[in-house]
Scaffold this motif. Structure first.
Motif, PDB file in Angstrom:
ATOM      1  N   SER A  58      33.583  23.571 -14.789  1.00 41.18           N
ATOM      2  CA  SER A  58      33.157  22.937 -13.552  1.00 41.18           C
ATOM      3  C   SER A  58      31.785  23.467 -13.133  1.00 41.18           C
ATOM      4  CB  SER A  58      34.187  23.188 -12.450  1.00 41.18           C
ATOM      5  OG  SER A  58      33.732  22.660 -11.220  1.00 41.18           O
ATOM      6  N   SER A  59      31.624  24.778 -13.163  1.00 36.89           N
ATOM      7  CA  SER A  59      30.330  25.380 -12.793  1.00 36.89           C
ATOM      8  C   SER A  59      29.228  24.932 -13.745  1.00 36.89           C
ATOM      9  CB  SER A  59      30.429  26.907 -12.799  1.00 36.89           C
ATOM     10  OG  SER A  59      31.267  27.341 -11.767  1.00 36.89           O
ATOM     11  N   LEU A  60      29.544  24.867 -15.006  1.00 37.40           N
ATOM     12  CA  LEU A  60      28.571  24.431 -16.000  1.00 37.40           C
ATOM     13  C   LEU A  60      28.145  22.986 -15.744  1.00 37.40           C
ATOM     14  CD1 LEU A  60      27.189  25.195 -18.787  1.00 37.40           C
ATOM     15  CD2 LEU A  60      29.055  23.868 -19.778  1.00 37.40           C
ATOM     16  N   PHE A  65      24.307  18.976 -13.830  1.00 35.73           N
ATOM     17  CA  PHE A  65      23.996  17.871 -12.935  1.00 35.73           C
ATOM     18  C   PHE A  65      22.777  18.200 -12.072  1.00 35.73           C
ATOM     19  CE2 PHE A  65      24.481  15.301  -9.082  1.00 35.73           C
ATOM     20  CZ  PHE A  65      24.544  14.045  -9.647  1.00 35.73           C
ATOM     21  N   LEU A  66      22.765  19.386 -11.490  1.00 37.01           N
ATOM     22  CA  LEU A  66      21.653  19.764 -10.618  1.00 37.01           C
ATOM     23  C   LEU A  66      20.323  19.793 -11.361  1.00 37.01           C
ATOM     24  CD1 LEU A  66      23.280  22.656  -8.587  1.00 37.01           C
ATOM     25  CD2 LEU A  66      22.684  20.366  -7.737  1.00 37.01           C
ATOM     26  N   PHE A  80      28.674  19.654 -32.642  1.00 32.13           N
ATOM     27  CA  PHE A  80      29.460  19.950 -31.454  1.00 32.13           C
ATOM     28  C   PHE A  80      29.544  21.455 -31.243  1.00 32.13           C
ATOM     29  CE2 PHE A  80      32.339  15.911 -31.171  1.00 32.13           C
ATOM     30  CZ  PHE A  80      31.212  15.148 -30.945  1.00 32.13           C
ATOM     31  N   GLY A  81      29.412  21.853 -30.008  1.00 35.82           N
ATOM     32  CA  GLY A  81      29.545  23.258 -29.657  1.00 35.82           C
ATOM     33  C   GLY A  81      28.274  24.077 -29.818  1.00 35.82           C
ATOM     34  N   GLU A  82      27.198  23.496 -30.305  1.00 32.55           N
ATOM     35  CA  GLU A  82      25.977  24.269 -30.516  1.00 32.55           C
ATOM     36  C   GLU A  82      25.318  24.710 -29.212  1.00 32.55           C
ATOM     37  OE1 GLU A  82      23.251  22.394 -33.176  1.00 32.55           O
ATOM     38  OE2 GLU A  82      24.595  22.625 -34.892  1.00 32.55           O
ATOM     39  N   SER A  83      25.476  23.951 -28.152  1.00 36.84           N
ATOM     40  CA  SER A  83      24.836  24.325 -26.893  1.00 36.84           C
ATOM     41  C   SER A  83      25.785  25.065 -25.957  1.00 36.84           C
ATOM     42  CB  SER A  83      24.269  23.098 -26.191  1.00 36.84           C
ATOM     43  OG  SER A  83      25.328  22.280 -25.739  1.00 36.84           O
ATOM     44  N   LEU A  84      27.008  25.221 -26.383  1.00 39.79           N
ATOM     45  CA  LEU A  84      27.992  25.921 -25.568  1.00 39.79           C
ATOM     46  C   LEU A  84      28.960  26.619 -26.501  1.00 39.79           C
ATOM     47  CD1 LEU A  84      28.988  26.358 -22.642  1.00 39.79           C
ATOM     48  CD2 LEU A  84      30.536  24.446 -23.004  1.00 39.79           C
TER      49      LEU A  84
END
Length: 182
Positions: A58-60, A65-66, A80-84
């Protein structure tokens, strides 16, 4: 993060049950790599809960979004998963090179709609921040391009506050994660 079937149920406003095994929730990962889910479950040794991951996701998503971070999600399964990623039982965000574009991204907006639960402290912080202080922290000597980026940021912030208020009207305070007793 790209396999939304895993985590979107955790971020529904009416989610009540947090106790079942997280391993079952991760079954869609098997379609990408059959080793991914067992490795994750073994590495976390049952110490990571749905609620912990839901709060972090949720925070991510609020951050994305911001900042209009349109580059978080890969379209290709092999990426998939490379940025997180995940380390020491926490999500680790990487590759923030697509943040603060000058215009709002439809992809970012659509992804943000997957989130219906938020940290109440984040809402308080979002409501309390004021342009002068934050603008200088983000862009100490803004040029015209930076001012457009800041304008997009503030538009996103206002849109997020409106979305949260709409969800609150529909679901009440269930849109917030419970805060631990202090």
């Amino acid at each position: 993060i790209e396999v939304t079937a895993v985590w979107t149920p955790w971020l529904e406003a009416d989610k009540k049950e947090w106790t079942a095994s997280i391993g079952q929730d991760l079954l869609p990962w098997d379609d990408i790599d059959v080793n991914l889910r067992p490795e994750f479950v073994e590495r976390t040794r049952g110490e990571v809960t749905r609620e912990m991951l839901a709060k972090e996701l949720s925070s991510l998503m609020v951050f994305d979004f911001l900042t209009n971070n349109y580059g978080r999600w890969s379209k290709r399964p092999e990426q998939f998963g490379e940025s997180l990623s995940f380390a020491t039982n926490r999500l680790v965000s990487r590759h923030q090179d697509k943040v603060f574009p000058t215009r709002r991204s439809r992809r970012v907006r659509d992804r943000a709609k997957l989130v219906e639960r938020y940290n109440p402290r984040e809402l308080f912080a979002l409501s309390a921040i004021r342009a002068g202080v934050l603008d200088e922290a983000l862009f100490p000597q803004p040029n015209r391009y930076d001012r457009r980026r800041l304008s997009a940021f503030w538009a996103q912030r206002d849109a997020l506050l409106i979305r949260i208020e709409q969800l609150r009207t529909e679901h009440g305070d269930r849109v917030f994660f419970d805060e631990p007793a202090e």
